[in-house]
Design a protein around this motif. Sequence first.
Motif, PDB file in Angstrom:
ATOM      1  N   PRO A   1       0.814  -1.221   0.000  1.00  8.33           N
ATOM      2  CA  PRO A   1       0.000   0.000   0.000  1.00  8.33           C
ATOM      3  C   PRO A   1       0.845   1.268   0.000  1.00  8.33           C
ATOM      4  CG  PRO A   1       0.273  -0.747   2.242  1.00  8.33           C
ATOM      5  CD  PRO A   1       1.087  -1.696   1.386  1.00  8.33           C
ATOM      6  N   HIS A   2       0.198   2.377  -0.358  1.00  8.99           N
ATOM      7  CA  HIS A   2       0.759   3.720  -0.207  1.00  8.99           C
ATOM      8  C   HIS A   2      -0.353   4.675   0.172  1.00  8.99           C
ATOM      9  CE1 HIS A   2       4.740   2.881  -1.954  1.00  8.99           C
ATOM     10  NE2 HIS A   2       4.134   2.205  -2.906  1.00  8.99           N
ATOM     11  N   ILE A   3      -0.001   5.736   0.886  1.00  3.71           N
ATOM     12  CA  ILE A   3      -0.900   6.880   1.086  1.00  3.71           C
ATOM     13  C   ILE A   3      -0.068   8.159   0.952  1.00  3.71           C
ATOM     14  CG2 ILE A   3      -2.434   5.621   2.676  1.00  3.71           C
ATOM     15  CD1 ILE A   3      -1.209   7.467   4.927  1.00  3.71           C
ATOM     16  N   GLY A   4      -0.730   9.264   0.595  1.00  4.49           N
ATOM     17  CA  GLY A   4      -0.158  10.594   0.718  1.00  4.49           C
ATOM     18  C   GLY A   4       0.885  10.989  -0.298  1.00  4.49           C
ATOM     19  N   ILE A   5       1.111  10.161  -1.322  1.00  5.92           N
ATOM     20  CA  ILE A   5       2.163  10.436  -2.304  1.00  5.92           C
ATOM     21  C   ILE A   5       1.666  10.155  -3.714  1.00  5.92           C
ATOM     22  CG2 ILE A   5       4.121   9.940  -0.772  1.00  5.92           C
ATOM     23  CD1 ILE A   5       4.235   7.142  -2.165  1.00  5.92           C
ATOM     24  N   ALA A   6       2.501  10.532  -4.686  1.00  5.26           N
ATOM     25  CA  ALA A   6       2.395  10.030  -6.052  1.00  5.26           C
ATOM     26  C   ALA A   6       3.734   9.361  -6.362  1.00  5.26           C
ATOM     27  CB  ALA A   6       2.116  11.151  -7.038  1.00  5.26           C
ATOM     28  N   THR A   7       3.696   8.117  -6.812  1.00  2.00           N
ATOM     29  CA  THR A   7       4.926   7.435  -7.215  1.00  2.00           C
ATOM     30  C   THR A   7       5.218   7.732  -8.679  1.00  2.00           C
ATOM     31  OG1 THR A   7       3.856   5.361  -7.907  1.00  2.00           O
ATOM     32  CG2 THR A   7       4.452   5.572  -5.570  1.00  2.00           C
ATOM     33  N   VAL A   8       6.496   7.897  -8.988  1.00  3.00           N
ATOM     34  CA  VAL A   8       6.948   8.187 -10.346  1.00  3.00           C
ATOM     35  C   VAL A   8       7.996   7.140 -10.711  1.00  3.00           C
ATOM     36  CG1 VAL A   8       8.044   9.871 -11.870  1.00  3.00           C
ATOM     37  CG2 VAL A   8       6.531  10.654 -10.034  1.00  3.00           C
ATOM     38  N   THR A   9       7.697   6.325 -11.702  1.00  2.00           N
ATOM     39  CA  THR A   9       8.605   5.261 -12.132  1.00  2.00           C
ATOM     40  C   THR A   9       9.122   5.578 -13.528  1.00  2.00           C
ATOM     41  OG1 THR A   9       7.340   3.661 -10.833  1.00  2.00           O
ATOM     42  CG2 THR A   9       8.862   2.776 -12.478  1.00  2.00           C
ATOM     43  N   TYR A  10      10.444   5.484 -13.679  1.00  2.00           N
ATOM     44  CA  TYR A  10      11.104   5.839 -14.942  1.00  2.00           C
ATOM     45  C   TYR A  10      12.235   4.847 -15.180  1.00  2.00           C
ATOM     46  CZ  TYR A  10      13.418   8.766 -18.495  1.00  2.00           C
ATOM     47  OH  TYR A  10      13.971   9.247 -19.646  1.00  2.00           O
ATOM     48  N   LEU A  11      12.159   4.109 -16.288  1.00  2.00           N
ATOM     49  CA  LEU A  11      13.144   3.067 -16.573  1.00  2.00           C
ATOM     50  C   LEU A  11      14.134   3.507 -17.650  1.00  2.00           C
ATOM     51  CD1 LEU A  11      10.941  -0.175 -16.615  1.00  2.00           C
ATOM     52  CD2 LEU A  11      12.254   0.802 -14.716  1.00  2.00           C
ATOM     53  N   PHE A  12      15.414   3.142 -17.440  1.00  2.08           N
ATOM     54  CA  PHE A  12      16.444   3.273 -18.464  1.00  2.08           C
ATOM     55  C   PHE A  12      16.492   2.013 -19.328  1.00  2.08           C
ATOM     56  CE2 PHE A  12      18.658   5.627 -14.818  1.00  2.08           C
ATOM     57  CZ  PHE A  12      18.100   6.842 -15.175  1.00  2.08           C
ATOM     58  N   GLU A  13      16.306   0.852 -18.691  1.00  3.65           N
ATOM     59  CA  GLU A  13      16.323  -0.438 -19.383  1.00  3.65           C
ATOM     60  C   GLU A  13      15.293  -1.345 -18.737  1.00  3.65           C
ATOM     61  OE1 GLU A  13      20.398  -2.158 -20.426  1.00  3.65           O
ATOM     62  OE2 GLU A  13      20.876  -0.855 -18.719  1.00  3.65           O
ATOM     63  N   GLY A  14      14.779  -2.298 -19.525  1.00  5.99           N
ATOM     64  CA  GLY A  14      13.906  -3.327 -18.980  1.00  5.99           C
ATOM     65  C   GLY A  14      12.440  -2.963 -19.030  1.00  5.99           C
ATOM     66  N   GLU A  15      11.658  -3.712 -18.252  1.00  6.92           N
ATOM     67  CA  GLU A  15      10.214  -3.523 -18.224  1.00  6.92           C
ATOM     68  C   GLU A  15       9.677  -3.997 -16.878  1.00  6.92           C
ATOM     69  OE1 GLU A  15       7.713  -4.799 -21.683  1.00  6.92           O
ATOM     70  OE2 GLU A  15       6.600  -5.920 -20.156  1.00  6.92           O
ATOM     71  N   ILE A  16       8.681  -3.281 -16.369  1.00  3.32           N
ATOM     72  CA  ILE A  16       7.961  -3.679 -15.158  1.00  3.32           C
ATOM     73  C   ILE A  16       6.475  -3.688 -15.489  1.00  3.32           C
ATOM     74  CG2 ILE A  16       7.329  -3.029 -12.800  1.00  3.32           C
ATOM     75  CD1 ILE A  16      10.058  -1.734 -12.490  1.00  3.32           C
ATOM     76  N   LEU A  17       5.757  -4.703 -14.992  1.00  4.06           N
ATOM     77  CA  LEU A  17       4.310  -4.748 -15.148  1.00  4.06           C
ATOM     78  C   LEU A  17       3.665  -4.185 -13.888  1.00  4.06           C
ATOM     79  CD1 LEU A  17       1.800  -5.584 -16.756  1.00  4.06           C
ATOM     80  CD2 LEU A  17       1.928  -7.816 -15.605  1.00  4.06           C
ATOM     81  N   HIS A  18       3.018  -3.030 -14.037  1.00  6.94           N
ATOM     82  CA  HIS A  18       2.322  -2.365 -12.929  1.00  6.94           C
ATOM     83  C   HIS A  18       0.871  -2.816 -12.898  1.00  6.94           C
ATOM     84  CE1 HIS A  18       0.764   1.031 -10.485  1.00  6.94           C
ATOM     85  NE2 HIS A  18      -0.270   0.935 -11.308  1.00  6.94           N
ATOM     86  N   ARG A  19       0.406  -3.234 -11.705  1.00  6.86           N
ATOM     87  CA  ARG A  19      -1.019  -3.450 -11.451  1.00  6.86           C
ATOM     88  C   ARG A  19      -1.375  -2.713 -10.174  1.00  6.86           C
ATOM     89  NH1 ARG A  19       0.106  -9.213 -12.275  1.00  6.86           N
ATOM     90  NH2 ARG A  19      -0.713  -9.967 -14.269  1.00  6.86           N
ATOM     91  N   ASP A  20      -2.616  -2.184 -10.101  1.00 12.04           N
ATOM     92  CA  ASP A  20      -3.021  -1.505  -8.870  1.00 12.04           C
ATOM     93  C   ASP A  20      -4.486  -1.770  -8.566  1.00 12.04           C
ATOM     94  OD1 ASP A  20      -4.686   0.481 -10.180  1.00 12.04           O
ATOM     95  OD2 ASP A  20      -2.882   1.617 -10.675  1.00 12.04           O
ATOM     96  N   SER A  21      -4.904  -1.308  -7.382  1.00 12.68           N
ATOM     97  CA  SER A  21      -6.244  -1.588  -6.883  1.00 12.68           C
ATOM     98  C   SER A  21      -7.330  -0.806  -7.607  1.00 12.68           C
ATOM     99  CB  SER A  21      -6.314  -1.316  -5.377  1.00 12.68           C
ATOM    100  OG  SER A  21      -5.805  -0.035  -5.049  1.00 12.68           O
ATOM    101  N   LEU A  22      -6.960   0.110  -8.506  1.00 11.26           N
ATOM    102  CA  LEU A  22      -7.933   0.759  -9.381  1.00 11.26           C
ATOM    103  C   LEU A  22      -8.286  -0.109 -10.578  1.00 11.26           C
ATOM    104  CD1 LEU A  22      -6.471   4.392  -9.483  1.00 11.26           C
ATOM    105  CD2 LEU A  22      -8.343   3.538  -8.045  1.00 11.26           C
ATOM    106  N   GLY A  23      -7.551  -1.214 -10.755  1.00 14.56           N
ATOM    107  CA  GLY A  23      -7.733  -2.066 -11.923  1.00 14.56           C
ATOM    108  C   GLY A  23      -6.767  -1.765 -13.047  1.00 14.56           C
ATOM    109  N   SER A  24      -5.819  -0.862 -12.837  1.00 17.99           N
ATOM    110  CA  SER A  24      -4.820  -0.538 -13.866  1.00 17.99           C
ATOM    111  C   SER A  24      -3.890  -1.729 -14.074  1.00 17.99           C
ATOM    112  CB  SER A  24      -3.994   0.677 -13.451  1.00 17.99           C
ATOM    113  OG  SER A  24      -4.805   1.731 -12.987  1.00 17.99           O
ATOM    114  N   GLU A  25      -3.534  -1.972 -15.310  1.00 17.90           N
ATOM    115  CA  GLU A  25      -2.518  -2.971 -15.657  1.00 17.90           C
ATOM    116  C   GLU A  25      -1.714  -2.397 -16.820  1.00 17.90           C
ATOM    117  OE1 GLU A  25      -2.128  -7.555 -17.298  1.00 17.90           O
ATOM    118  OE2 GLU A  25      -3.704  -7.058 -15.853  1.00 17.90           O
ATOM    119  N   GLN A  26      -0.453  -2.040 -16.558  1.00 13.84           N
ATOM    120  CA  GLN A  26       0.326  -1.274 -17.534  1.00 13.84           C
ATOM    121  C   GLN A  26       1.798  -1.679 -17.510  1.00 13.84           C
ATOM    122  OE1 GLN A  26      -0.601   1.313 -19.841  1.00 13.84           O
ATOM    123  NE2 GLN A  26       1.474   0.725 -20.481  1.00 13.84           N
ATOM    124  N   PRO A  27       2.329  -2.207 -18.625  1.00 16.03           N
ATOM    125  CA  PRO A  27       3.781  -2.384 -18.702  1.00 16.03           C
ATOM    126  C   PRO A  27       4.478  -1.032 -18.755  1.00 16.03           C
ATOM    127  CG  PRO A  27       2.643  -3.707 -20.374  1.00 16.03           C
ATOM    128  CD  PRO A  27       1.645  -2.743 -19.810  1.00 16.03           C
TER     129      PRO A  27
END
Length: 307
Positions: A75-101
Amino acid sequence: MSNLSSETELPCDFVSGCGALQVIVEPHEKELGGFSVRRALPSRERHMVGPWVFFDHMGPAEFPSGRGIDVRPHPHIGIATVTYLFEGEILHRDSLGSEQPIRPGDINLMVAGRGIVHSERERPQVRDSDHRLHGLQLWLALPEACEEMAPEFHHYPSADIPALTVDDVPVRVIMGSAYGATSPVKTFADTLYVEAHLRAGQSIELPQADELAVYVAAGGLKARDSDIPQYALAVFSPEPGTVLEATEESRIAIIGGEKFAPRCVVWNFVSSRAERIDRAVADWKAGRFPKVPGDEHEFIPYPDQHA
């Protein structure tokens, strides 16, 4: 990325600077299950730079086939996370139903507000071959008026991020405005995040912000007579006309923005109010946060629990 300890702040080596250079923080590395993280914020010497309350440099990490990033829902509260990749890939899923490489150059902005849960995994087609991961993950403290806003998720593909050259230096304005360009990435306060690539001997003048820092993701810099080594975060005063010179080929992140009141940071929770952190901890322990669709069966327990 989840913090694996209730203690977010890491000890760091630091040296005082002179002139516009206030301090150089050299993060210590921390192993997070097969890859290393260098945490520059928060440190004992500097808790925040503008609204930025957390700065992790992950990797570069080499993963053989069958292994990779596998961060369970947290979990998180009170922030906005910012993810920025130079190489590779991450699959993001969240409790809003988002699913985004998340791929190199993209910006993932997850606004936790009053509460969100997310996981960071890898798609099978990524995990099934040898691969690398390298990038930055930062947390933005939300203004007090926005701390309890409804959570949001925004994804900005690499092509949408302004790219320009400043005195022959390639620059991307990832958040905020600098060098005559403005990013489309949503902000909640005066916020700055710029990436630049410099060849040895090239210089760049820093943009203006109330608070400002430069992280050397690769290479090395010189500010007047002070050397800023690779993997260091250099904090500057808001003097106009501050110029940095690359002593070797360098990739840097410039962050900053308006000065914020101090924040409480415990595990993955950030708030201007300590009692709000206590409530978030109790809610997570009691299972009152929402689940992540498609990733409902696992979770990271609060660090004082055993699971």
